[in-house]
Design a protein around this motif. Structure first.
Motif, PDB file in Angstrom:
ATOM      1  N   LEU A 214       0.865  -1.173   0.000  1.00  0.00           N
ATOM      2  CA  LEU A 214       0.000   0.000   0.000  1.00  0.00           C
ATOM      3  C   LEU A 214       0.907   1.231   0.000  1.00  0.00           C
ATOM      4  O   LEU A 214       1.609   1.501   0.982  1.00  0.00           O
ATOM      5  N   VAL A 215       0.925   1.942  -1.115  1.00  0.00           N
ATOM      6  CA  VAL A 215       1.752   3.134  -1.255  1.00  0.00           C
ATOM      7  C   VAL A 215       0.907   4.354  -0.898  1.00  0.00           C
ATOM      8  O   VAL A 215      -0.159   4.572  -1.476  1.00  0.00           O
ATOM      9  N   VAL A 216       1.374   5.134   0.065  1.00  0.00           N
ATOM     10  CA  VAL A 216       0.669   6.340   0.504  1.00  0.00           C
ATOM     11  C   VAL A 216       1.584   7.530   0.238  1.00  0.00           C
ATOM     12  O   VAL A 216       2.607   7.704   0.903  1.00  0.00           O
ATOM     13  N   ASP A 217       1.228   8.327  -0.747  1.00  0.00           N
ATOM     14  CA  ASP A 217       2.036   9.487  -1.142  1.00  0.00           C
ATOM     15  C   ASP A 217       1.331  10.753  -0.667  1.00  0.00           C
ATOM     16  O   ASP A 217       0.339  11.178  -1.263  1.00  0.00           O
ATOM     17  N   ILE A 218       1.850  11.341   0.413  1.00  0.00           N
ATOM     18  CA  ILE A 218       1.263  12.570   0.963  1.00  0.00           C
ATOM     19  C   ILE A 218       2.047  13.746   0.392  1.00  0.00           C
ATOM     20  O   ILE A 218       3.099  14.130   0.909  1.00  0.00           O
ATOM     21  N   GLY A 219       1.540  14.284  -0.703  1.00  0.00           N
ATOM     22  CA  GLY A 219       2.224  15.395  -1.361  1.00  0.00           C
ATOM     23  C   GLY A 219       1.836  16.725  -0.768  1.00  0.00           C
ATOM     24  O   GLY A 219       1.150  16.815   0.252  1.00  0.00           O
ATOM     25  N   GLY A 220       2.278  17.793  -1.418  1.00  0.00           N
ATOM     26  CA  GLY A 220       1.959  19.124  -0.927  1.00  0.00           C
ATOM     27  C   GLY A 220       0.500  19.480  -1.109  1.00  0.00           C
ATOM     28  O   GLY A 220      -0.079  20.211  -0.305  1.00  0.00           O
ATOM     29  N   GLY A 221      -0.119  18.950  -2.202  1.00  0.00           N
ATOM     30  CA  GLY A 221      -1.501  19.315  -2.491  1.00  0.00           C
ATOM     31  C   GLY A 221      -2.479  18.166  -2.485  1.00  0.00           C
ATOM     32  O   GLY A 221      -3.679  18.373  -2.334  1.00  0.00           O
ATOM     33  N   THR A 222      -1.991  16.944  -2.682  1.00  0.00           N
ATOM     34  CA  THR A 222      -2.876  15.788  -2.741  1.00  0.00           C
ATOM     35  C   THR A 222      -2.272  14.618  -1.968  1.00  0.00           C
ATOM     36  O   THR A 222      -1.061  14.555  -1.757  1.00  0.00           O
ATOM     37  N   THR A 223      -3.142  13.711  -1.561  1.00  0.00           N
ATOM     38  CA  THR A 223      -2.706  12.429  -1.019  1.00  0.00           C
ATOM     39  C   THR A 223      -3.253  11.339  -1.922  1.00  0.00           C
ATOM     40  O   THR A 223      -4.452  11.320  -2.228  1.00  0.00           O
ATOM     41  N   ASP A 224      -2.377  10.453  -2.357  1.00  0.00           N
ATOM     42  CA  ASP A 224      -2.754   9.359  -3.245  1.00  0.00           C
ATOM     43  C   ASP A 224      -2.349   8.039  -2.625  1.00  0.00           C
ATOM     44  O   ASP A 224      -1.251   7.910  -2.063  1.00  0.00           O
ATOM     45  N   CYS A 225      -3.242   7.071  -2.754  1.00  0.00           N
ATOM     46  CA  CYS A 225      -2.975   5.726  -2.238  1.00  0.00           C
ATOM     47  C   CYS A 225      -3.150   4.711  -3.363  1.00  0.00           C
ATOM     48  O   CYS A 225      -4.108   4.812  -4.140  1.00  0.00           O
ATOM     49  N   SER A 226      -2.254   3.751  -3.431  1.00  0.00           N
ATOM     50  CA  SER A 226      -2.358   2.671  -4.404  1.00  0.00           C
ATOM     51  C   SER A 226      -1.952   1.367  -3.740  1.00  0.00           C
ATOM     52  O   SER A 226      -0.946   1.324  -3.030  1.00  0.00           O
ATOM     53  N   MET A 227      -2.724   0.320  -3.990  1.00  0.00           N
ATOM     54  CA  MET A 227      -2.328  -1.019  -3.585  1.00  0.00           C
ATOM     55  C   MET A 227      -1.736  -1.695  -4.808  1.00  0.00           C
ATOM     56  O   MET A 227      -2.402  -1.854  -5.837  1.00  0.00           O
ATOM     57  N   LEU A 228      -0.472  -2.069  -4.702  1.00  0.00           N
ATOM     58  CA  LEU A 228       0.262  -2.617  -5.842  1.00  0.00           C
ATOM     59  C   LEU A 228       0.849  -3.973  -5.509  1.00  0.00           C
ATOM     60  O   LEU A 228       1.343  -4.185  -4.395  1.00  0.00           O
ATOM     61  N   LEU A 229       0.774  -4.851  -6.476  1.00  0.00           N
ATOM     62  CA  LEU A 229       1.483  -6.123  -6.370  1.00  0.00           C
ATOM     63  C   LEU A 229       2.865  -5.897  -6.958  1.00  0.00           C
ATOM     64  O   LEU A 229       3.008  -5.503  -8.117  1.00  0.00           O
ATOM     65  N   MET A 230       3.907  -6.125  -6.153  1.00  0.00           N
ATOM     66  CA  MET A 230       5.262  -5.759  -6.547  1.00  0.00           C
ATOM     67  C   MET A 230       6.220  -6.910  -6.298  1.00  0.00           C
ATOM     68  O   MET A 230       5.972  -7.779  -5.456  1.00  0.00           O
TER      69      MET A 230
END
Length: 455
Positions: A214-230
Motif C-alpha cells: 500500500l503506497v501512501v504518497d502525501i504530497g503538498g496538495g494531494t494524497t494518493d494511495c495505491s495497492m500494488l502487487l510488486m
C-alpha cells in the motif's frame, strides 16, 4: 529520458545513471526547487516566457496571447521607468523576493494546487498554463546546462485526482495544462504516471519477493494511495495495470496541514478566538479565507475591497481591536503566504522537536515580540480531519483491493512528521511500515519508468 516531479511543494528532475535514477542538480536550487514563482507583475509572466521559447513555440504563443503580451509590454515599460527589472524568480529566490515586500509584485506558491480547480475562466487557465510553462522552462534550462544535452522525452507525475470536485473533468483540465506547458517548452514525447505508482516503483527495486504494498504518497496538495502487487519478477513488465489492485486520491496534502496549523496556532494572535463587544464569538470566516492559499475563491474574497470594509467594522466591534488590526495588516500587505510559510516552518521544526515558537514580528512592528507556540500535540489536533481523511483513503484502497497490505510505504514531505506518521501507523499495526525518501521517491520512480518506456 527524464522523470519530472512537478510537485505541489517541489520540482525535481531525474535521469538514469547506469541502473539507478539520479536527481539532477538545478544550479542554485539543488536537487529540489520549491514550487513557487515571483514576478514584478502578473502581466509580465507571459512576456518572460516568450523570450525563453524556440521560434515556432514563440510564434504560437504570440498568436494565442497577443492581448496579454501587449498588456505585459506596457507594464514592462512602467517598471523600467521605476528601475525595476522584468525578470522572474523561482524557488527560494521567489519566496525571498515576496518576503522583502509582500504588498508588491506577484507571488504564487504551489500552482499545481489550482490546475484542477472548478469554475476557472479561460483567461485563468491561460495564466496557469503560462506559470507552469515558465517554471518548466526554467528547470529544463538548468537541467540541460547540467547535463550538456537537449532534453525532449519526459514522464511527468500526476496525482490520482487533482481536485475532489468534478473528478475526471478536473483531471482532464489539469493534464491539458501540464501537457500544453511541457510541449511549449520543448518536450516532444510526454507521458504521465500516477505519483503513488511511481513512488512504488522505487520501493519495488529493493524487494526480494512478491509483496502487496500500500503506497501512501502525501504530497503538498494531494494524497494518493495505491495497492500494488510488486516484486523482482514483475518489474520488467511494461503494462502494470493488472498489478494495480486499487487506488484512490483526494486533494489533501502538506499545504492543508500548514493551513490548519496556522489557524490553530497563529490566528488566535490575530483575534480569531476573541469576542465581540456584545459577548458573541468573533466571526471566523475571514480568518479561514486569509490562510486558504490553495483556494482561489477564498483568497479573492479575503482581499476584496468589500472584505476590507468588513474588517474595519469588525475592528470597531471587537473586544480586543488591536488583535483584529493584525488581520487588517494581513489584508493590507497581502501576508497570507507569509503566515502559512511561518506555519510550514513550524511543522518542519516539529519533525525534530516536541515544541517550537513561531516568531510573528512582521505582524506588528510596534509589538515586535509577538509569537505563537506550537507543539506536536497541537499539530496533531489541528490536522485531525486531514488525517482521518487520509485513513479513509487508505481503507478505501484496501477495500478495492480486497486484501490487506503486507507492507505500507509512505512518502512525501509530510511523512517526516513523527506525530502524523505515528498516527497513520497505529491504524495498521500488523503491516510493515516503511517511510521512503520523503521528496525523492516519486522522482526516482518516474525516472525508472521513463527509462523503461522510452528505451
Amino acid at each position: 529520458m527524464l522523470g519530472f516531479d512537478y510537485g505541489t511543494s517541489n520540482c525535481a528532475l531525474g535521469i538514469m545513471s547506469g541502473n539507478k535514477p539520479e536527481l539532477i542538480s538545478l544550479a542554485g536550487h539543488g536537487a529540489y526547487m520549491p514550487s513557487s514563482l515571483y514576478a514584478p507583475g502578473r502581466e509580465v509572466i507571459v512576456n518572460w516566457l516568450q523570450q525563453q521559447l524556440g521560434p515556432q513555440a514563440k510564434a504560437e504563443l504570440t498568436g494565442q496571447r497577443r492581448f496579454q503580451l501587449q498588456k505585459g509590454q506596457s507594464m514592462l515599460r512602467e517598471l523600467a521607468l521605476d528601475g525595476i527589472s522584468g525578470d522572474l524568480f523561482f524557488g527560494k529566490q521567489a519566496l525571498n523576493r515576496y518576503l522583502e515586500d509582500p504588498s508588491e509584485g506577484y507571488y504564487i506558491k504551489s500552482p499545481k494546487s489550482f490546475l484542477g480547480a472548478s469554475g476557472l475562466k479561460p483567461q485563468q487557465i491561460a495564466l496557469f498554463e503560462d506559470i507552469v510553462a515558465a517554471m518548466m522552462a526554467h528547470v529544463k534550462q538548468l537541467a540541460e546546462q547540467a547535463l550538456q544535452q537537449d532534453l525532449h522525452q519526459v514522464v511527468i507525475g500526476r496525482p490520482v485526482n487533482f481536485q475532489g470536485l468534478k473528478g475526471e473533468e478536473s483531471n482532464k483540465q489539469a493534464i491539458d495544462v501540464l501537457t500544453n506547458a511541457a510541449r511549449r517548452v520543448g518536450y516532444r514525447d510526454i507521458e504521465f504516471q500516477f505519483e503513488p505508482i511511481a513512488a512504488g516503483f522505487e520501493f519495488e527495486a529493493g524487494l526480494e519477493r512478491e509483496t502487496r504494498v500500500l503506497v501512501v504518497d502525501i504530497g503538498g496538495g494531494t494524497t494518493d494511495c495505491s495497492m500494488l502487487l510488486m516484486g523482482p519478477e514483475l518489474m520488467p513488465s511494461l503494462d502494470r495495470s493488472e498489478h494495480l489492485l486499487g487506488h484512490s486520491g483526494q486533494r489533501i496534502g502538506g499545504n492543508d496541514f500548514d493551513i490548519q496549523l496556522a489557524l490553530k496556532s497563529i490566528m488566535p494572535q490575530l483575534g480569531m478566538d476573541s469576542s465581540l463587544k456584545t459577548g458573541k464569538p468573533m466571526p471566523v470566516n475571514s480568518y479561514r479565507e486569509a490562510v486558504a492559499i490553495n483556494n482561489i475563491n477564498a483568497q479573492t474574497e479575503f482581499y476584496s475591497a468589500a472584505n476590507g470594509r468588513f474588517l474595519q467594522q469588525l475592528k470597531r466591534d471587537a473586544e480586543q481591536p488591536e488583535l483584529v488590526e493584525r488581520l487588517q495588516q494581513v489584508h493590507r500587505e497581502k501576508l497570507s503566504y507569509q503566515l502559512v510559510n511561518s506555519a510550514e516552518q513550524a511543522k518542519i521544526a516539529l519533525s525534530d522537536s516536541d515544541s517550537c515558537v513561531i516568531e510573528l514580528a512582521y505582524l506588528n512592528s510596534r509589538d515586535a515580540d509577538i509569537s505563537a507556540d506550537a507543539g506536536r500535540s497541537l499539530l496533531l489536533d489541528a490536522a485531525r480531519r486531514e488525517l482521518t481523511n487520509i485513513c479513509e483513503l487508505m481503507q478505501d484502497t484496501v477495500e478495492q483491493a480486497g486484501c490487506q497490505p503486507q507492507a505500507i510505504f509512505v512518502t512525501g514531505g509530510t511523512a517526516k512528521s513523527p506525530a502524523l506518521r505515528d498516527y497513520l501507523q497505529a491504524r495498521y499495526p500488523d503491516s510493515k511500515f516503511i517511510v521512503g525518501d520523503n521528496f525523492g521517491s516519486v522522482t526516482a520512480g518516474l525516472t525508472r519508468w521513463s527509462h523503461r518506456i522510452f528505451s
